[in-house]
Design a protein around this motif. Structure first.
Motif, PDB file in Angstrom:
ATOM      1  N   THR A   1     -19.016  18.254 -21.100  1.00 32.73           N
ATOM      2  CA  THR A   1     -18.602  16.986 -21.707  1.00 32.73           C
ATOM      3  C   THR A   1     -17.118  17.024 -22.030  1.00 32.73           C
ATOM      4  O   THR A   1     -16.641  17.942 -22.701  1.00 32.73           O
ATOM      5  N   GLY A   2     -16.375  16.048 -21.532  1.00 34.37           N
ATOM      6  CA  GLY A   2     -14.951  15.940 -21.822  1.00 34.37           C
ATOM      7  C   GLY A   2     -14.050  16.755 -20.915  1.00 34.37           C
ATOM      8  O   GLY A   2     -12.832  16.598 -20.964  1.00 34.37           O
ATOM      9  N   LEU A   3     -14.623  17.630 -20.098  1.00 30.68           N
ATOM     10  CA  LEU A   3     -13.788  18.427 -19.201  1.00 30.68           C
ATOM     11  C   LEU A   3     -13.337  17.569 -18.023  1.00 30.68           C
ATOM     12  O   LEU A   3     -14.028  16.632 -17.623  1.00 30.68           O
ATOM     13  N   PRO A   4     -12.188  17.905 -17.444  1.00 34.93           N
ATOM     14  CA  PRO A   4     -11.704  17.129 -16.295  1.00 34.93           C
ATOM     15  C   PRO A   4     -12.611  17.319 -15.080  1.00 34.93           C
ATOM     16  O   PRO A   4     -13.317  18.329 -14.980  1.00 34.93           O
ATOM     17  N   GLU A   5     -12.576  16.352 -14.192  1.00 39.83           N
ATOM     18  CA  GLU A   5     -13.308  16.454 -12.932  1.00 39.83           C
ATOM     19  C   GLU A   5     -12.781  17.658 -12.148  1.00 39.83           C
ATOM     20  O   GLU A   5     -11.616  18.053 -12.293  1.00 39.83           O
ATOM     21  N   ILE A   6     -13.610  18.207 -11.298  1.00 46.06           N
ATOM     22  CA  ILE A   6     -13.194  19.318 -10.440  1.00 46.06           C
ATOM     23  C   ILE A   6     -12.244  18.772  -9.370  1.00 46.06           C
ATOM     24  O   ILE A   6     -12.586  17.825  -8.654  1.00 46.06           O
ATOM     25  N   SER A   7     -11.069  19.362  -9.280  1.00 44.34           N
ATOM     26  CA  SER A   7     -10.080  18.940  -8.283  1.00 44.34           C
ATOM     27  C   SER A   7     -10.472  19.470  -6.907  1.00 44.34           C
ATOM     28  O   SER A   7     -11.356  20.329  -6.777  1.00 44.34           O
ATOM     29  N   GLU A   8      -9.797  18.989  -5.870  1.00 44.34           N
ATOM     30  CA  GLU A   8     -10.056  19.471  -4.512  1.00 44.34           C
ATOM     31  C   GLU A   8      -9.788  20.966  -4.399  1.00 44.34           C
ATOM     32  O   GLU A   8     -10.553  21.689  -3.768  1.00 44.34           O
ATOM     33  N   ASP A   9      -8.685  21.441  -5.014  1.00 44.02           N
ATOM     34  CA  ASP A   9      -8.356  22.870  -4.967  1.00 44.02           C
ATOM     35  C   ASP A   9      -9.427  23.702  -5.663  1.00 44.02           C
ATOM     36  O   ASP A   9      -9.850  24.739  -5.154  1.00 44.02           O
ATOM     37  N   GLU A  10      -9.867  23.237  -6.840  1.00 44.55           N
ATOM     38  CA  GLU A  10     -10.899  23.972  -7.565  1.00 44.55           C
ATOM     39  C   GLU A  10     -12.202  23.975  -6.763  1.00 44.55           C
ATOM     40  O   GLU A  10     -12.870  25.005  -6.644  1.00 44.55           O
ATOM     41  N   GLU A  11     -12.552  22.833  -6.201  1.00 42.83           N
ATOM     42  CA  GLU A  11     -13.764  22.723  -5.379  1.00 42.83           C
ATOM     43  C   GLU A  11     -13.733  23.727  -4.233  1.00 42.83           C
ATOM     44  O   GLU A  11     -14.716  24.433  -3.977  1.00 42.83           O
ATOM     45  N   GLU A  12     -12.608  23.813  -3.562  1.00 44.71           N
ATOM     46  CA  GLU A  12     -12.459  24.739  -2.436  1.00 44.71           C
ATOM     47  C   GLU A  12     -12.640  26.189  -2.884  1.00 44.71           C
ATOM     48  O   GLU A  12     -13.330  26.965  -2.230  1.00 44.71           O
ATOM     49  N   MET A  13     -12.036  26.564  -3.999  1.00 45.29           N
ATOM     50  CA  MET A  13     -12.137  27.939  -4.489  1.00 45.29           C
ATOM     51  C   MET A  13     -13.538  28.261  -5.011  1.00 45.29           C
ATOM     52  O   MET A  13     -14.014  29.387  -4.866  1.00 45.29           O
ATOM     53  N   LEU A  14     -14.224  27.291  -5.586  1.00 47.10           N
ATOM     54  CA  LEU A  14     -15.582  27.533  -6.072  1.00 47.10           C
ATOM     55  C   LEU A  14     -16.547  27.843  -4.930  1.00 47.10           C
ATOM     56  O   LEU A  14     -17.597  28.450  -5.153  1.00 47.10           O
ATOM     57  N   GLU A  15     -16.180  27.474  -3.719  1.00 44.06           N
ATOM     58  CA  GLU A  15     -16.996  27.828  -2.553  1.00 44.06           C
ATOM     59  C   GLU A  15     -16.830  29.303  -2.185  1.00 44.06           C
ATOM     60  O   GLU A  15     -17.585  29.827  -1.373  1.00 44.06           O
ATOM     61  N   GLU A  16     -15.852  29.980  -2.786  1.00 43.37           N
ATOM     62  CA  GLU A  16     -15.530  31.371  -2.458  1.00 43.37           C
ATOM     63  C   GLU A  16     -15.877  32.349  -3.574  1.00 43.37           C
ATOM     64  O   GLU A  16     -15.455  33.498  -3.532  1.00 43.37           O
ATOM     65  N   THR A  17     -16.634  31.951  -4.575  1.00 43.89           N
ATOM     66  CA  THR A  17     -16.927  32.831  -5.708  1.00 43.89           C
ATOM     67  C   THR A  17     -17.792  34.012  -5.285  1.00 43.89           C
ATOM     68  O   THR A  17     -18.632  33.901  -4.392  1.00 43.89           O
ATOM     69  N   ALA A  18     -17.581  35.160  -5.940  1.00 49.14           N
ATOM     70  CA  ALA A  18     -18.361  36.364  -5.646  1.00 49.14           C
ATOM     71  C   ALA A  18     -19.787  36.233  -6.172  1.00 49.14           C
ATOM     72  O   ALA A  18     -20.724  36.717  -5.553  1.00 49.14           O
ATOM     73  N   SER A  19     -19.952  35.592  -7.310  1.00 49.44           N
ATOM     74  CA  SER A  19     -21.277  35.326  -7.874  1.00 49.44           C
ATOM     75  C   SER A  19     -21.703  33.918  -7.493  1.00 49.44           C
ATOM     76  O   SER A  19     -20.874  33.070  -7.178  1.00 49.44           O
ATOM     77  N   GLU A  20     -22.985  33.665  -7.570  1.00 43.96           N
ATOM     78  CA  GLU A  20     -23.528  32.379  -7.153  1.00 43.96           C
ATOM     79  C   GLU A  20     -22.828  31.207  -7.825  1.00 43.96           C
ATOM     80  O   GLU A  20     -22.620  31.193  -9.029  1.00 43.96           O
ATOM     81  N   ARG A  21     -22.498  30.215  -7.029  1.00 43.65           N
ATOM     82  CA  ARG A  21     -21.964  28.971  -7.568  1.00 43.65           C
ATOM     83  C   ARG A  21     -23.141  28.097  -7.989  1.00 43.65           C
ATOM     84  O   ARG A  21     -24.130  27.981  -7.266  1.00 43.65           O
ATOM     85  N   THR A  22     -23.016  27.489  -9.158  1.00 48.56           N
ATOM     86  CA  THR A  22     -24.042  26.568  -9.640  1.00 48.56           C
ATOM     87  C   THR A  22     -23.353  25.278 -10.077  1.00 48.56           C
ATOM     88  O   THR A  22     -22.121  25.177 -10.031  1.00 48.56           O
ATOM     89  N   GLU A  23     -24.125  24.313 -10.549  1.00 44.03           N
ATOM     90  CA  GLU A  23     -23.528  23.075 -11.042  1.00 44.03           C
ATOM     91  C   GLU A  23     -22.716  23.312 -12.309  1.00 44.03           C
ATOM     92  O   GLU A  23     -21.929  22.464 -12.704  1.00 44.03           O
TER      93      GLU A  23
END
Length: 105
Positions: free
Chosen positions: A57-79
């Motif tokens: 709540t209140g956090l900014p939307e995920i940017s394109e750069d953040e979205e791209e990097m979240l696809e590369e996380t070592a641990s499972e990506r979740t919502e």
């Protein structure tokens, strides 16, 4: 003063009060919170500051750069996945609870 609660995979918790303008990643590094690497120094280029945030709540939307990097996380990506370098105390939150994944690299 903004406050961040870091919960580790073993259930232990680090509580940190931070100055306005400090990111979740930088606060962890400055306060010796294990599990946050921050290889790219906050440029959203590495995903080594991956955290899980249940209440966004209140956090900014995920940017394109953040979205791209979240696809590369070592641990499972979740919502709940976010990059700690993209969440700034005072600007995005006053109090935030994050969980640190088991692996960052």
């Amino acid at each position: 003063m903004p406050h961040i609660s870091y919960t580790h995979s073993d259930g232990s918790v680090d509580e940190v009060d931070v100055e306005t303008g400090v990111s979740v990643m930088r606060a962890a590094l400055a306060n010796g919170v294990d599990g946050i690497v921050g290889e790219c120094s906050g440029q959203a280029m590495c995903a080594t500051c991956h955290v899980y945030v249940a209440d966004q709540t209140g956090l900014p939307e995920i940017s394109e750069d953040e979205e791209e990097m979240l696809e590369e996380t070592a641990s499972e990506r979740t919502e709940e996945s976010r990059l700690g370098c993209q969440l700034t105390a005072g600007a995005d939150f006053e109090t935030l609870a994050v969980r640190i994944p088991e692996e960052q690299v």
